[in-house]
Design an enzyme around this catalytic site. Structure first.
Site, PDB file in Angstrom:
ATOM      1  N   THR A   1       1.124  -1.461   0.366  1.00 24.80           N
ATOM      2  CA  THR A   1       0.036   0.031  -0.440  1.00 24.80           C
ATOM      3  C   THR A   1       0.869   1.333  -0.287  1.00 24.80           C
ATOM      4  OG1 THR A   1      -1.298   1.135   1.623  1.00 24.80           O
ATOM      5  CG2 THR A   1      -0.184  -0.655   2.498  1.00 24.80           C
ATOM      6  N   ASP A   2       0.188   2.476  -0.671  1.00 22.68           N
ATOM      7  CA  ASP A   2       1.093   3.719  -0.128  1.00 22.68           C
ATOM      8  C   ASP A   2       1.122   4.174   0.911  1.00 22.68           C
ATOM      9  OD1 ASP A   2      -1.394   4.365   0.139  1.00 22.68           O
ATOM     10  OD2 ASP A   2      -1.817   5.721  -1.963  1.00 22.68           O
ATOM     11  N   GLU A   3       0.655   3.171   2.053  1.00 21.25           N
ATOM     12  CA  GLU A   3       0.379   4.081   3.617  1.00 21.25           C
ATOM     13  C   GLU A   3       1.417   4.041   4.288  1.00 21.25           C
ATOM     14  OE1 GLU A   3      -3.447   3.337   5.254  1.00 21.25           O
ATOM     15  OE2 GLU A   3      -4.577   3.156   3.506  1.00 21.25           O
TER      16      GLU A   3
ATOM     17  N   TYR B   1      -1.742  -0.312  10.983  1.00 22.02           N
ATOM     18  CA  TYR B   1      -1.969  -0.908  10.288  1.00 22.02           C
ATOM     19  C   TYR B   1      -0.449  -0.314   8.623  1.00 22.02           C
ATOM     20  CZ  TYR B   1      -3.294  -1.498   4.926  1.00 22.02           C
ATOM     21  OH  TYR B   1      -3.165  -1.629   4.002  1.00 22.02           O
TER      22      TYR B   1
ATOM     23  N   LYS C   1       1.975  -3.530   7.911  1.00 19.72           N
ATOM     24  CA  LYS C   1       2.221  -3.300   6.017  1.00 19.72           C
ATOM     25  C   LYS C   1       3.578  -3.261   5.966  1.00 19.72           C
ATOM     26  CE  LYS C   1      -0.098  -4.810   2.508  1.00 19.72           C
ATOM     27  NZ  LYS C   1      -0.522  -5.915   2.741  1.00 19.72           N
TER      28      LYS C   1
HETATM   29  P1  NAD Z   1     -10.069  -7.175   3.078  1.00 20.98           P
HETATM   30  O1  NAD Z   1      -9.832  -7.443   4.357  1.00 20.98           O
HETATM   31  O2  NAD Z   1     -11.334  -6.998   1.210  1.00 20.98           O
HETATM   32  O3  NAD Z   1      -9.719  -9.002   2.453  1.00 20.98           O
HETATM   33  C1  NAD Z   1      -8.407  -8.989   2.667  1.00 20.98           C
HETATM   34  C2  NAD Z   1      -8.635 -11.340   2.738  1.00 20.98           C
HETATM   35  O4  NAD Z   1      -7.682 -10.938   3.029  1.00 20.98           O
HETATM   36  C3  NAD Z   1      -9.907 -11.771   3.706  1.00 20.98           C
HETATM   37  O5  NAD Z   1     -10.477 -11.480   2.587  1.00 20.98           O
HETATM   38  C4  NAD Z   1      -9.369 -11.793   5.023  1.00 20.98           C
HETATM   39  O6  NAD Z   1     -10.529 -12.989   4.786  1.00 20.98           O
HETATM   40  C5  NAD Z   1      -8.286 -12.948   4.418  1.00 20.98           C
HETATM   41  N1  NAD Z   1      -7.215 -12.696   5.311  1.00 20.98           N
HETATM   42  C6  NAD Z   1      -7.344 -12.549   6.787  1.00 20.98           C
HETATM   43  N2  NAD Z   1      -5.911 -12.524   7.672  1.00 20.98           N
HETATM   44  C7  NAD Z   1      -6.070 -13.752   6.832  1.00 20.98           C
HETATM   45  C8  NAD Z   1      -5.105 -15.134   7.198  1.00 20.98           C
HETATM   46  N3  NAD Z   1      -4.744 -14.750   8.203  1.00 20.98           N
HETATM   47  N4  NAD Z   1      -4.923 -15.486   6.323  1.00 20.98           N
HETATM   48  C9  NAD Z   1      -5.469 -15.825   5.656  1.00 20.98           C
HETATM   49  N5  NAD Z   1      -6.359 -15.607   4.753  1.00 20.98           N
HETATM   50  C10 NAD Z   1      -6.595 -13.682   5.371  1.00 20.98           C
HETATM   51  O7  NAD Z   1      -8.502  -6.808   1.850  1.00 20.98           O
HETATM   52  P2  NAD Z   1      -8.870  -5.717   0.288  1.00 20.98           P
HETATM   53  O8  NAD Z   1      -9.070  -4.172   0.370  1.00 20.98           O
HETATM   54  O9  NAD Z   1      -9.037  -7.151  -0.703  1.00 20.98           O
HETATM   55  O10 NAD Z   1      -7.036  -5.524   0.954  1.00 20.98           O
HETATM   56  C11 NAD Z   1      -5.817  -6.737  -0.081  1.00 20.98           C
HETATM   57  C12 NAD Z   1      -5.144  -6.276   0.051  1.00 20.98           C
HETATM   58  O11 NAD Z   1      -4.297  -4.871  -0.775  1.00 20.98           O
HETATM   59  C13 NAD Z   1      -3.857  -6.073   1.199  1.00 20.98           C
HETATM   60  O12 NAD Z   1      -3.153  -6.910   1.313  1.00 20.98           O
HETATM   61  C14 NAD Z   1      -4.336  -4.443   1.662  1.00 20.98           C
HETATM   62  O13 NAD Z   1      -2.631  -3.825   2.403  1.00 20.98           O
HETATM   63  C15 NAD Z   1      -4.010  -4.708   0.015  1.00 20.98           C
HETATM   64  N6  NAD Z   1      -4.166  -3.005  -0.339  1.00 20.98           N
HETATM   65  C16 NAD Z   1      -5.448  -2.427  -0.043  1.00 20.98           C
HETATM   66  C17 NAD Z   1      -6.108  -1.667  -0.247  1.00 20.98           C
HETATM   67  C18 NAD Z   1      -6.952  -0.451  -0.788  1.00 20.98           C
HETATM   68  O14 NAD Z   1      -7.500   0.206  -1.277  1.00 20.98           O
HETATM   69  N7  NAD Z   1      -7.885  -1.764   0.287  1.00 20.98           N
HETATM   70  C19 NAD Z   1      -4.683  -0.367  -1.152  1.00 20.98           C
HETATM   71  C20 NAD Z   1      -3.807  -0.601  -1.415  1.00 20.98           C
HETATM   72  C21 NAD Z   1      -2.985  -2.535  -0.645  1.00 20.98           C
HETATM   73  P1  TYD Z   2     -10.461   4.187   4.634  1.00 22.73           P
HETATM   74  O1  TYD Z   2     -11.757   3.632   3.633  1.00 22.73           O
HETATM   75  O2  TYD Z   2     -10.914   4.241   6.186  1.00 22.73           O
HETATM   76  O3  TYD Z   2      -9.056   4.324   3.990  1.00 22.73           O
HETATM   77  P2  TYD Z   2      -7.490   4.955   4.862  1.00 22.73           P
HETATM   78  O4  TYD Z   2      -7.534   5.150   5.781  1.00 22.73           O
HETATM   79  O5  TYD Z   2      -6.636   3.592   3.879  1.00 22.73           O
HETATM   80  O6  TYD Z   2      -7.381   6.062   3.785  1.00 22.73           O
HETATM   81  O7  TYD Z   2     -10.632   6.180   4.858  1.00 22.73           O
HETATM   82  C1  TYD Z   2     -10.330   6.522   3.192  1.00 22.73           C
HETATM   83  C2  TYD Z   2     -10.262   8.311   4.103  1.00 22.73           C
HETATM   84  O8  TYD Z   2     -11.858   8.931   4.752  1.00 22.73           O
HETATM   85  C3  TYD Z   2      -9.363   8.607   5.240  1.00 22.73           C
HETATM   86  O9  TYD Z   2      -8.960   9.904   5.269  1.00 22.73           O
HETATM   87  C4  TYD Z   2     -10.446   8.123   6.421  1.00 22.73           C
HETATM   88  C5  TYD Z   2     -11.762   8.676   6.064  1.00 22.73           C
HETATM   89  N1  TYD Z   2     -12.681   8.406   6.480  1.00 22.73           N
HETATM   90  C6  TYD Z   2     -14.214   9.145   7.414  1.00 22.73           C
HETATM   91  O10 TYD Z   2     -13.595  10.285   6.943  1.00 22.73           O
HETATM   92  N2  TYD Z   2     -15.188   8.763   7.527  1.00 22.73           N
HETATM   93  C7  TYD Z   2     -14.997   7.322   7.453  1.00 22.73           C
HETATM   94  O11 TYD Z   2     -16.515   6.947   8.109  1.00 22.73           O
HETATM   95  C8  TYD Z   2     -14.139   6.519   6.996  1.00 22.73           C
HETATM   96  C9  TYD Z   2     -14.512   4.859   7.301  1.00 22.73           C
HETATM   97  C10 TYD Z   2     -13.532   6.861   6.419  1.00 22.73           C
END
Ligand code: NAD
Ligand code: TYD
Length: 333
Positions: free
Chosen positions: A123-125, A149, A153
């Site tokens: 992630t960019d985070e 988090y 990562k």
């Molecule tokens: P999500 O929370 O929707 O899905 C995570 C999945 O991993 C779930 O199905 C969960 O059951 C599974 N999981 C959790 N712990 C586990 C374990 N110990 N063993 C096996 N499976 C397990 O997350 P997402 O949004 O789909 O993100 C997927 C990946 O992409 C993550 O690594 C996250 O850091 C990365 N990512 C997400 C975003 C975003 O905006 N959502 C952006 C950049 C990177």
């Molecule tokens: P989120 O979807 O949790 O992603 P991330 O924290 O990984 O960027 O949040 C996106 C942005 O929205 C973040 O600046 C937090 C804000 N946010 C709210 O203002 N209200 C909310 O209820 C949530 C879930 C997020």
């Protein structure tokens, strides 16, 4: 030969499994612990002759031994993680367990098996936060995570890097910005606001809503990960982003307008502790070296996402009516 996808029942992992089905001829073995975020409904319609689902935990060495023993895995794409910042603030233990220990176990199993390629989805985070005038994150930006988090990562990214350097392990790291699109769990900003706006419920905006994220449609992220899996160079990091920086409050207004809701639903609530102000991604490297670029504009992607949630209200209600209620109360009241 098969591709192993971890976290396949989550938001991005399930979208990636569907992309693999459409864009390749490979067999997919997928592994997911089905935590609160994992949902078998996310994998409906994935053809069973191309896909084997295994319910298991990446922290469990025995499970990993069996997965690699029973399937000819040539590539691994690692999505499994605890993924929500607010939950990491409530309790960081599961984040260290899955994101750090789980990644280490998966790296060891993949190394012993001699996989051809390992894509670590990050992630960019991990880069921390920017102010309004700083340039977007490049792959050379220092790692300075601010939430449990992003720290977990970042730790996993560093472990992956160490396996490349120490064992010549063929891993690549992708770092992507905020995703949105179908099957996203409604704890995240966009689906939470869509659901609440549609149901005339308060829209909780943290702080003053001026925080900025770079949004990317999940289909573009998945294509970027596939591109790295196919063409990426071992040991390299690739940023992925949507070229779409927006303030949270502007997104909330767009959702209100699209859902025909009233802006009086907006409630400015206590800010998230350690809330990163701005993320922005420089994606020149992946464009130049691998020929990938995002295709979906934010306005098109948001409309189709709002439509998807309207068309899949059963999927959403099943989640909202479950344990999600307890999380929502703890987080927002
Ligand atoms: P999500 O929370 O929707 O899905 C995570 C999945 O991993 C779930 O199905 C969960 O059951 C599974 N999981 C959790 N712990 C586990 C374990 N110990 N063993 C096996 N499976 C397990 O997350 P997402 O949004 O789909 O993100 C997927 C990946 O992409 C993550 O690594 C996250 O850091 C990365 N990512 C997400 C975003 C975003 O905006 N959502 C952006 C950049 C990177
Ligand atoms: P989120 O979807 O949790 O992603 P991330 O924290 O990984 O960027 O949040 C996106 C942005 O929205 C973040 O600046 C937090 C804000 N946010 C709210 O203002 N209200 C909310 O209820 C949530 C879930 C997020």
């Amino acid at each position: 030969m098969s591709i192993l996808v971890t976290g396949s029942a989550g938001f991005i992992g399930s979208n990636f499994v569907r992309l693999l089905i459409d864009a390749t001829r490979e067999h997919i073995v997928s592994l997911d612990a089905l935590t609160y975020a994992g949902n078998m409904d996310n994998l409906v319609n994935v053809p069973s002759d191309r896909h084997t689902f295994i319910h298991g935990n990446i922290c469990d060495e025995q499970t990993l031994t069996e997965v690699f023993r029973d399937h000819a895995i040539k590539k691994v794409v690692h999505f499994a993680a605890e993924s929500h910042v607010d939950r990491s603030i409530m309790s960081s233990g599961p984040f260290i367990q899955t994101n750090v220990v789980g990644t280490q176990r998966l790296l060891d199993a993949s190394k012993s098996h001699g996989v051809e390629a390992f894509v670590h989805v990050s992630t960019d985070e991990v880069y921390g936060t920017l102010n309004l005038t700083e340039p977007a994150f490049t792959e050379q930006h220092h790692i300075q995570p601010n939430s449990p988090y992003s720290a977990s990562k970042a730790a996993s990214d560093l472990l992956v890097r160490s396996y490349v350097e120490t064992f010549d392990f063929p891993a690549m790291i992708t770092r992507c910005s905020n995703n949105y699109g179908p099957y996203q769990f409604p704890e995240k900003l966009i689906p939470l606001m869509i659901h609440n706006a549609k149901n005339n419920r308060p829209l909780p905006v943290y702080g003053d809503g001026s925080n900025i994220r770079d949004w990317i449609h999940v289909s573009d992220h998945c294509k970027g990960v596939l591109c790295v899996m196919d063409k990426g160079k071992a040991g390299e990091v690739y940023n992925i982003g949507g070229h779409s920086e927006l303030k949270n409050i502007d997104i909330v207004h767009q959702i209100i307008d699209a859902c025909g809701a009233d802006s009086s639903l907006i409630q400015f609530v206590t800010d998230r502790p350690g809330h990163d102000f701005r993320y922005a991604m420089d994606i020149e490297k992946i464009k130049r070296e691998l020929g990938w670029a995002p295709e979906v504009s934010f306005s098109d992607g948001l409309s189709s996402t709002i439509q998807w949630y309207a068309d899949n209200s059963d999927w959403l209600e099943k989640i909202i009516n479950g344990d999600y209620q307890n999380y929502y109360k703890e987080q927002y009241q």
